[in-house]
Structures are given as C-alpha cells and as structure tokens.
Design a protein around this motif. Structure first.
Motif, PDB file in Angstrom:
ATOM      1  N   LEU A   1     -16.934 -10.446  24.140  1.00 37.28           N
ATOM      2  CA  LEU A   1     -18.070 -10.196  23.712  1.00 37.28           C
ATOM      3  C   LEU A   1     -19.548 -11.308  23.027  1.00 37.28           C
ATOM      4  CD1 LEU A   1     -19.719  -7.601  23.200  1.00 37.28           C
ATOM      5  CD2 LEU A   1     -18.288  -7.505  21.277  1.00 37.28           C
ATOM      6  N   GLY A   2     -18.955 -12.426  22.058  1.00 38.02           N
ATOM      7  CA  GLY A   2     -19.449 -12.948  21.163  1.00 38.02           C
ATOM      8  C   GLY A   2     -19.918 -13.806  22.315  1.00 38.02           C
ATOM      9  N   TYR A   3     -19.155 -14.839  22.979  1.00 40.91           N
ATOM     10  CA  TYR A   3     -20.255 -15.720  23.959  1.00 40.91           C
ATOM     11  C   TYR A   3     -21.081 -14.748  24.284  1.00 40.91           C
ATOM     12  CZ  TYR A   3     -20.501 -18.708  27.823  1.00 40.91           C
ATOM     13  OH  TYR A   3     -21.156 -19.901  28.534  1.00 40.91           O
ATOM     14  N   LEU A   4     -20.836 -13.475  25.963  1.00 36.41           N
ATOM     15  CA  LEU A   4     -21.625 -13.113  26.257  1.00 36.41           C
ATOM     16  C   LEU A   4     -22.795 -12.292  25.495  1.00 36.41           C
ATOM     17  CD1 LEU A   4     -19.582 -10.847  28.706  1.00 36.41           C
ATOM     18  CD2 LEU A   4     -20.866 -13.043  29.002  1.00 36.41           C
ATOM     19  N   HIS A   5     -22.721 -12.567  23.832  1.00 37.48           N
ATOM     20  CA  HIS A   5     -23.970 -12.120  23.012  1.00 37.48           C
ATOM     21  C   HIS A   5     -25.181 -13.474  23.550  1.00 37.48           C
ATOM     22  CE1 HIS A   5     -25.856 -11.222  19.132  1.00 37.48           C
ATOM     23  NE2 HIS A   5     -25.734 -10.574  19.648  1.00 37.48           N
ATOM     24  N   GLY A   6     -23.944 -14.472  22.762  1.00 39.77           N
ATOM     25  CA  GLY A   6     -24.777 -15.602  22.910  1.00 39.77           C
ATOM     26  C   GLY A   6     -25.478 -15.846  24.160  1.00 39.77           C
ATOM     27  N   PHE A   7     -24.737 -15.903  24.956  1.00 38.19           N
ATOM     28  CA  PHE A   7     -25.318 -16.371  26.441  1.00 38.19           C
ATOM     29  C   PHE A   7     -26.820 -15.149  26.808  1.00 38.19           C
ATOM     30  CE2 PHE A   7     -25.998 -14.640  31.057  1.00 38.19           C
ATOM     31  CZ  PHE A   7     -26.105 -16.522  31.030  1.00 38.19           C
ATOM     32  N   VAL A   8     -27.016 -13.579  26.891  1.00 36.57           N
ATOM     33  CA  VAL A   8     -27.895 -12.823  26.560  1.00 36.57           C
ATOM     34  C   VAL A   8     -29.189 -13.227  25.990  1.00 36.57           C
ATOM     35  CG1 VAL A   8     -28.127 -10.456  25.987  1.00 36.57           C
ATOM     36  CG2 VAL A   8     -26.628 -11.103  27.563  1.00 36.57           C
ATOM     37  N   GLY A   9     -28.554 -13.768  23.878  1.00 35.85           N
ATOM     38  CA  GLY A   9     -28.761 -14.040  23.146  1.00 35.85           C
ATOM     39  C   GLY A   9     -30.380 -15.076  23.482  1.00 35.85           C
ATOM     40  N   ASN A  10     -29.132 -16.392  23.767  1.00 34.45           N
ATOM     41  CA  ASN A  10     -30.446 -17.446  23.947  1.00 34.45           C
ATOM     42  C   ASN A  10     -32.109 -17.090  25.235  1.00 34.45           C
ATOM     43  OD1 ASN A  10     -30.409 -19.835  23.205  1.00 34.45           O
ATOM     44  ND2 ASN A  10     -30.270 -20.674  25.377  1.00 34.45           N
ATOM     45  N   LEU A  11     -31.451 -16.557  26.181  1.00 34.95           N
ATOM     46  CA  LEU A  11     -32.149 -16.018  27.354  1.00 34.95           C
ATOM     47  C   LEU A  11     -33.581 -15.465  27.003  1.00 34.95           C
ATOM     48  CD1 LEU A  11     -30.203 -15.275  30.565  1.00 34.95           C
ATOM     49  CD2 LEU A  11     -31.500 -17.456  29.394  1.00 34.95           C
ATOM     50  N   VAL A  12     -33.084 -14.177  26.373  1.00 34.90           N
ATOM     51  CA  VAL A  12     -34.239 -13.788  25.440  1.00 34.90           C
ATOM     52  C   VAL A  12     -35.128 -14.372  24.541  1.00 34.90           C
ATOM     53  CG1 VAL A  12     -34.708 -11.592  24.328  1.00 34.90           C
ATOM     54  CG2 VAL A  12     -32.566 -11.643  25.932  1.00 34.90           C
ATOM     55  N   SER A  13     -34.573 -15.438  23.729  1.00 29.36           N
ATOM     56  CA  SER A  13     -35.472 -16.615  22.924  1.00 29.36           C
ATOM     57  C   SER A  13     -35.979 -16.924  23.654  1.00 29.36           C
ATOM     58  CB  SER A  13     -34.010 -17.184  21.817  1.00 29.36           C
ATOM     59  OG  SER A  13     -34.663 -18.177  21.378  1.00 29.36           O
ATOM     60  N   ALA A  14     -35.261 -18.139  24.486  1.00 32.67           N
ATOM     61  CA  ALA A  14     -36.390 -18.847  25.558  1.00 32.67           C
ATOM     62  C   ALA A  14     -37.577 -17.219  25.960  1.00 32.67           C
ATOM     63  CB  ALA A  14     -35.291 -18.910  26.869  1.00 32.67           C
ATOM     64  N   ALA A  15     -37.496 -16.274  26.652  1.00 28.28           N
ATOM     65  CA  ALA A  15     -38.229 -15.818  26.997  1.00 28.28           C
ATOM     66  C   ALA A  15     -38.648 -15.443  26.411  1.00 28.28           C
ATOM     67  CB  ALA A  15     -37.527 -14.573  27.576  1.00 28.28           C
ATOM     68  N   LEU A  16     -39.116 -14.816  24.584  1.00 27.58           N
ATOM     69  CA  LEU A  16     -40.085 -14.805  23.459  1.00 27.58           C
ATOM     70  C   LEU A  16     -41.131 -16.429  23.747  1.00 27.58           C
ATOM     71  CD1 LEU A  16     -37.915 -13.551  20.626  1.00 27.58           C
ATOM     72  CD2 LEU A  16     -38.516 -12.189  22.461  1.00 27.58           C
ATOM     73  N   ARG A  17     -40.664 -17.008  23.641  1.00 26.68           N
ATOM     74  CA  ARG A  17     -41.497 -18.752  23.799  1.00 26.68           C
ATOM     75  C   ARG A  17     -42.214 -18.848  24.925  1.00 26.68           C
ATOM     76  NH1 ARG A  17     -36.419 -22.482  21.882  1.00 26.68           N
ATOM     77  NH2 ARG A  17     -35.377 -20.934  22.873  1.00 26.68           N
ATOM     78  N   LEU A  18     -41.674 -18.534  26.016  1.00 18.82           N
ATOM     79  CA  LEU A  18     -42.148 -18.901  27.613  1.00 18.82           C
ATOM     80  C   LEU A  18     -43.362 -17.291  27.955  1.00 18.82           C
ATOM     81  CD1 LEU A  18     -39.085 -19.556  28.959  1.00 18.82           C
ATOM     82  CD2 LEU A  18     -41.171 -21.396  29.026  1.00 18.82           C
ATOM     83  N   VAL A  19     -43.095 -16.114  27.605  1.00 18.15           N
ATOM     84  CA  VAL A  19     -43.323 -15.425  28.580  1.00 18.15           C
ATOM     85  C   VAL A  19     -44.760 -15.074  28.254  1.00 18.15           C
ATOM     86  CG1 VAL A  19     -43.555 -12.709  29.261  1.00 18.15           C
ATOM     87  CG2 VAL A  19     -41.861 -14.028  29.110  1.00 18.15           C
ATOM     88  N   PRO A  20     -45.647 -15.213  27.331  1.00 18.61           N
ATOM     89  CA  PRO A  20     -44.861 -14.783  26.319  1.00 18.61           C
ATOM     90  C   PRO A  20     -44.324 -13.252  25.724  1.00 18.61           C
ATOM     91  CG  PRO A  20     -47.175 -15.334  25.263  1.00 18.61           C
ATOM     92  CD  PRO A  20     -46.812 -15.072  26.274  1.00 18.61           C
ATOM     93  N   LEU A  21     -43.504 -13.229  24.580  1.00 15.81           N
ATOM     94  CA  LEU A  21     -42.999 -11.734  24.355  1.00 15.81           C
ATOM     95  C   LEU A  21     -43.260 -11.185  22.967  1.00 15.81           C
ATOM     96  CD1 LEU A  21     -39.943 -10.664  27.147  1.00 15.81           C
ATOM     97  CD2 LEU A  21     -42.570 -10.029  27.045  1.00 15.81           C
ATOM     98  N   GLY A  22     -43.373 -10.467  22.153  1.00 17.99           N
ATOM     99  CA  GLY A  22     -43.387 -10.355  21.109  1.00 17.99           C
ATOM    100  C   GLY A  22     -42.015 -10.130  20.254  1.00 17.99           C
ATOM    101  N   GLN A  23     -41.377 -10.263  19.370  1.00 18.21           N
ATOM    102  CA  GLN A  23     -40.499  -9.882  18.439  1.00 18.21           C
ATOM    103  C   GLN A  23     -39.576  -8.899  18.918  1.00 18.21           C
ATOM    104  OE1 GLN A  23     -38.436 -12.437  17.249  1.00 18.21           O
ATOM    105  NE2 GLN A  23     -39.638 -13.959  17.274  1.00 18.21           N
ATOM    106  N   THR A  24     -40.604  -7.891  18.815  1.00 25.34           N
ATOM    107  CA  THR A  24     -40.225  -6.335  19.545  1.00 25.34           C
ATOM    108  C   THR A  24     -40.178  -6.575  20.258  1.00 25.34           C
ATOM    109  OG1 THR A  24     -41.476  -5.275  17.359  1.00 25.34           O
ATOM    110  CG2 THR A  24     -40.706  -3.707  19.103  1.00 25.34           C
ATOM    111  N   ASP A  25     -40.309  -7.192  21.875  1.00 25.13           N
ATOM    112  CA  ASP A  25     -40.221  -6.821  23.214  1.00 25.13           C
ATOM    113  C   ASP A  25     -38.882  -7.292  22.935  1.00 25.13           C
ATOM    114  OD1 ASP A  25     -41.963  -5.159  24.072  1.00 25.13           O
ATOM    115  OD2 ASP A  25     -43.467  -7.233  24.061  1.00 25.13           O
ATOM    116  N   GLY A  26     -38.770  -8.217  22.806  1.00 28.70           N
ATOM    117  CA  GLY A  26     -37.148  -9.382  22.248  1.00 28.70           C
ATOM    118  C   GLY A  26     -35.883  -8.041  21.893  1.00 28.70           C
ATOM    119  N   GLN A  27     -36.205  -7.390  21.090  1.00 25.73           N
ATOM    120  CA  GLN A  27     -35.354  -6.606  20.565  1.00 25.73           C
ATOM    121  C   GLN A  27     -35.654  -5.195  21.112  1.00 25.73           C
ATOM    122  OE1 GLN A  27     -33.244  -6.924  17.702  1.00 25.73           O
ATOM    123  NE2 GLN A  27     -34.284  -8.823  17.436  1.00 25.73           N
ATOM    124  N   ARG A  28     -36.408  -5.277  21.875  1.00 25.63           N
ATOM    125  CA  ARG A  28     -35.895  -4.199  23.124  1.00 25.63           C
ATOM    126  C   ARG A  28     -35.041  -4.506  24.344  1.00 25.63           C
ATOM    127  NH1 ARG A  28     -41.954  -2.953  21.889  1.00 25.63           N
ATOM    128  NH2 ARG A  28     -42.218  -1.291  21.597  1.00 25.63           N
TER     129      ARG A  28
END
Length: 255
Positions: free
Chosen positions: A180-207
C-alpha cells in the motif's frame, strides 16, 4: 486487565482516562504505528531517491495531448496499476518481501535480477535502478537492517520495488502495508508530475488521488496474493510514451 492512565491537561488539571485494551493489543498498535511512520518517511517526496525528477513517461503523454484533464490522468494511472508497470512493481515488491522475510538471500538476488531485466525502456531502467540504489544507500545510513546489508553486498542492479520490499520485510513491516505504501508513493509521484505538466490545480490533484484510492487498495490486495507467475502487462501506450520521451525536445523530467 485494562490499564488506567493519567493524562495531564493544558489547564493544569488531570483527567483520568480508562484505557480498555490489553497490554498485548497496545504493543501491537504501537508496532503498527512505527511501521506506518517508517513507510511514510521512506515513500514520500522528501526521501532522497530523486523521485520528483521522474515522470514515468507521463511527460510525453502530456506533450502529445493524451493527458490534458483529470479524467485522462486517472485513466492513465489506472492502466499502469491494472495492466502495466504499477502492477508489475507490486508483484516484484511482494516477491522481494517474501524472500527477505524468509532470509532467502539467493531468492532475493534472483528477484532483483529479474526486476532489472523487465524494465522495458532505457529511461524506465534508469528510473527504477537509480532509485533502488539511492533507497538502499539512504536506508543503510539511517535505518540499517540485515536486509539492506544483503542488498548492498549483492552488487549489480537493484530495482526500486525490490529494494522497498526487501527493506520493509527486514524492518518487520507487513506485506499489505508495504504494498500500500509503495503504490501510494507511485501514484502520488505521477499525480505530482501531472500538476506541473498539464497543468492541473492542487484540488484536481486531490480529486485524482481520491478517485484512484479504491484501485490502489484493490491492487494491494491482489498483489499480496501474487507470485512471479502473475507478472505481465499490456500498457503499450505508456511504454511507447517512455520510449518517445528519450528524444523529446524539451522536458522537465528524466523519464
């Protein structure tokens, strides 16, 4: 028999609270909390493995227009967890955890060799092996255990999920918590990258994280019962994106 604990209040008075739990249950709860603390430390962006510098090919997905919305991001990560590298990483982490927990260091070396061979592109290989070695080095310095000593002694390539799985077992963490910890980190890192690239807002990342939670939990449960025979995938678009990223003209990430 329950214990009674005096809890000092900020007002200077004392409240007596009955703690209706056995000493054994309390000890188990503290052990679980310690394990969660370690996973939270090891698998967050502050741990020195350089996770923030990798997008896992997602940068190309943004470049070619595939990922422009929260829906597209969730679909991309969903495929990785169900059919691609996220799933395979979880299977490899589970295999490494079992080998480490059993003290089967020869078996752990075989899992490490297989994990390195399965990386489908040059940048995915760089991403996994660089983080694996960095993780082992940081653990050896601050959180030593026999498992990380064994990993370092093996030499050669060390994939990130193998390092995490082996070390977690070496510290007595449960397999489900590790996955669970590993997969959470995996997903979180991809979402963090998307926030910088798309870009998406912080709330979109939480969604996105909220929508992916059920799948992360389901993948954790499935991977906990997996064997190496369950390795495999069909997330071809993500693999091709990683290949194309190698020659992308402008980029923020190493993968």
């Amino acid at each position: 028999m329950g214990t009674v604990m005096a809890i000092p209040m900020t007002t200077g008075t004392t409240m007596i609270t009955a703690i209706t739990t056995t000493g054994t249950a309390m000890a188990e709860a503290i052990t679980d909390a310690a394990g969660v603390y370690r996973l939270m430390t090891w698998l967050t962006a502050s741990f020195p493995v350089g996770a923030f510098s990798y997008s896992h090919g997602l940068e190309w997905g943004v470049e070619d227009g595939t990922i422009r919305t929260v829906d597209a991001l969730v679909a991309w990560v969903d495929d990785l967890l169900t059919l691609g590298s996220g799933w395979n990483d979880a299977v490899l982490a589970a295999a490494a955890w079992r080998a480490s927990a059993a003290g089967d260091w020869g078996g752990l070396a075989e899992v490490a060799e297989l994990a390195a061979a399965l990386t489908p592109t040059a940048e995915r290989r760089l991403e996994s092996l660089s983080q694996g070695r960095a993780f082992a080095a940081a653990i050896a310095s601050a959180w030593p255990c026999e498992a990380v000593d064994r990993l370092k002694a093996m030499g050669g390539d060390l994939a990130y999920p193998v390092a995490v799985g082996a070390v977690a077992a070496g510290h007595g963490l449960s397999l489900p918590a590790t996955l669970l910890g590993y997969l959470h980190g995996f997903v979180g890192n991809l979402v963090s990258a998307a926030l910088r690239l798309v870009p998406l807002g912080q709330t979109d990342g939480q969604r996105a994280l909220a929508r992916l939670e059920p799948l992360v939990l389901a993948t954790t449960a499935r991977a906990a019962l997996s064997t190496l025979d369950d390795l495999g995938g069909a997330a071809w678009v993500a693999d091709i994106a990683s290949m194309n990223h190698e020659t992308q003209y402008t980029r923020l990430f190493r993968s």
